[in-house]
Scaffold this motif. Structure first.
Motif, short mmCIF file in Angstrom:
data_model
loop_
_atom_site.label_atom_id
_atom_site.label_comp_id
_atom_site.label_asym_id
_atom_site.label_seq_id
_atom_site.Cartn_x
_atom_site.Cartn_y
_atom_site.Cartn_z
N LEU A 19 37.88 49.20 11.49
CA LEU A 19 37.42 48.54 12.71
C LEU A 19 36.27 49.32 13.34
O LEU A 19 35.27 48.73 13.76
N ALA A 20 36.43 50.63 13.42
CA ALA A 20 35.37 51.46 14.00
C ALA A 20 34.06 51.31 13.23
O ALA A 20 32.98 51.22 13.82
N GLN A 21 34.17 51.25 11.91
CA GLN A 21 32.98 51.12 11.08
C GLN A 21 32.34 49.75 11.25
O GLN A 21 31.10 49.63 11.34
N VAL A 22 33.17 48.71 11.32
CA VAL A 22 32.65 47.35 11.50
C VAL A 22 31.95 47.21 12.84
O VAL A 22 30.85 46.63 12.94
N LEU A 23 32.56 47.72 13.90
CA LEU A 23 31.96 47.63 15.23
C LEU A 23 30.66 48.43 15.30
O LEU A 23 29.71 48.04 16.00
#
Length: 349
Positions: A19-23
């Motif tokens: 999620l952190a990478q996608v955001l």
């Protein structure tokens, strides 16, 4: 999807890293695909665990991030409902009921039917309790809201499904179990001193009818004349849950909690097992009293270590899934324990 399975902490760590990478990449389409996959494919308990972890680490709610990413439309609405359900399903269904009961269109009947039928064998009793306790009816109980908003056979059906009709309420009142001095509450101190590793011990509970002289009939002479019954410690959890919801009076709960925890009106986490033990003995007592109504006295032999070991499985589940963030349960929430036992039964059978 399963409403409860243990949250996988390793999987949560993987999801939150992704999620952190996608955001960070800030690609809207990729974010939408990620959230759709995350929220549709995982259990509610997994989503709830990850919601809490995300909020703790980022200072933002996952719901706000999803809303900002998804915008408006049907897909956004679906994911928002999933998040609400995962966060607090009692509140989710209470909101649905409140809105449906205020809606004067015919569509509201469909919502009421879906909620009452869909939750009737799961946690409807807990939803009713939550609705009243959190004042979703703005001063009115769910029963009163139903009576004011719904008419005809549908109202009768919904009241019966929820256990709120007058006839069923009268039968519950007749089944109320009052706590007397000789009731199993006196066994609580010995239960509290028993650890899971203690050697097996036997306890003798005498069940009797009032004698001709007006006494309670629980003396040693009656016990010797009575019949002895070996009771299976593996109580039917679903039946015990219904018994706690329907047959244990507020007065009994009040006396029990005062005995356990003084006058502060709360049940500490470590005392949950003794609440269940006490309720199980009352349940067994009631069951065997009904089955042996013509007997003067029935001596129940209960292997209390086996009973405690059996109920510890339910207790551990409750502590992990229902009281993970809370150290105490309010006295007014006693009946939630019964609803949770029914839910535990469904999840484990």
């Amino acid at each position: 999807r399963p409403e409860y399975v243990d949250a996988d902490k390793k999987l949560a760590k993987t999801h939150l890293t992704e999620l952190a990478q996608v955001l960070k990449r800030k690609k809207r389409k990729e974010c939408k695909q990620f959230f759709a996959k995350l929220l549709v494919e995982n259990a509610y308990s997994q989503i709830k665990y990850e919601m809490d972890k995300f909020s703790a680490s980022s200072g933002k709610t996952l719901a706000s991030v999803v809303k900002r990413t998804m915008g408006n439309g049907d897909n956004a609405l679906i994911l928002d409902n999933i998040l609400k359900m995962a966060n607090n399903r009692y509140a989710y269904f209470c909101e649905k009921l409140r809105d449906a009961l205020k809606d004067e269109t015919g569509d509201s009947d469909d919502v009421l039917i879906r909620v009452f039928i869909g939750r009737s064998e799961k946690d409807l009793a807990a939803i009713v309790e939550y609705y009243d306790r959190n004042n979703y009816g703005e001063g009115a109980t769910l029963k009163q809201c139903l009576e004011n908003a719904v008419t005809g056979p549908l109202r009768t059906l919904l009241l019966r499904i929820a256990g709120l009709n007058e006839q069923l309420q009268q039968s519950r009142d007749q089944a109320v179990v009052e706590l007397r001095k000789d009731d199993p509450a006196s066994l609580l101190p010995s239960w509290q001193s028993v650890s899971r590793s203690d050697p097996v011990q036997q306890m003798r509970v005498t069940i009797s009818s009032p004698d001709d002289n007006g006494g309670d009939g629980d003396d040693d002479d009656n016990e010797e004349k009575g019949e002895s019954v070996d009771v299976d410690a593996n109580v039917n959890v679903k039946e015990l849950g219904h018994f706690m919801l329907e047959a244990i009076s507020a007065e009994t709960v009040d006396r029990l909690i005062r005995r356990l925890n003084g006058d502060n009106g709360t049940i500490e986490r470590e005392k949950i097992i003794y609440i269940l033990l006490f309720s199980a003995v009352l349940f067994l007592k009631q069951t065997h009293t009904n089955d042996n109504a013509d007997k003067n006295a029935i001596a129940l032999h209960i292997d209390k270590e086996k009973l405690k070991h059996f109920l510890m499985q339910c207790t551990d589940w409750i502590l992990e899934n229902k009281l993970k963030q809370n150290q105490v349960l309010q006295k007014s929430d006693f009946k939630l324990l019964g609803a949770w036992l029914i839910e535990y039964y469904r999840d484990t059978n």
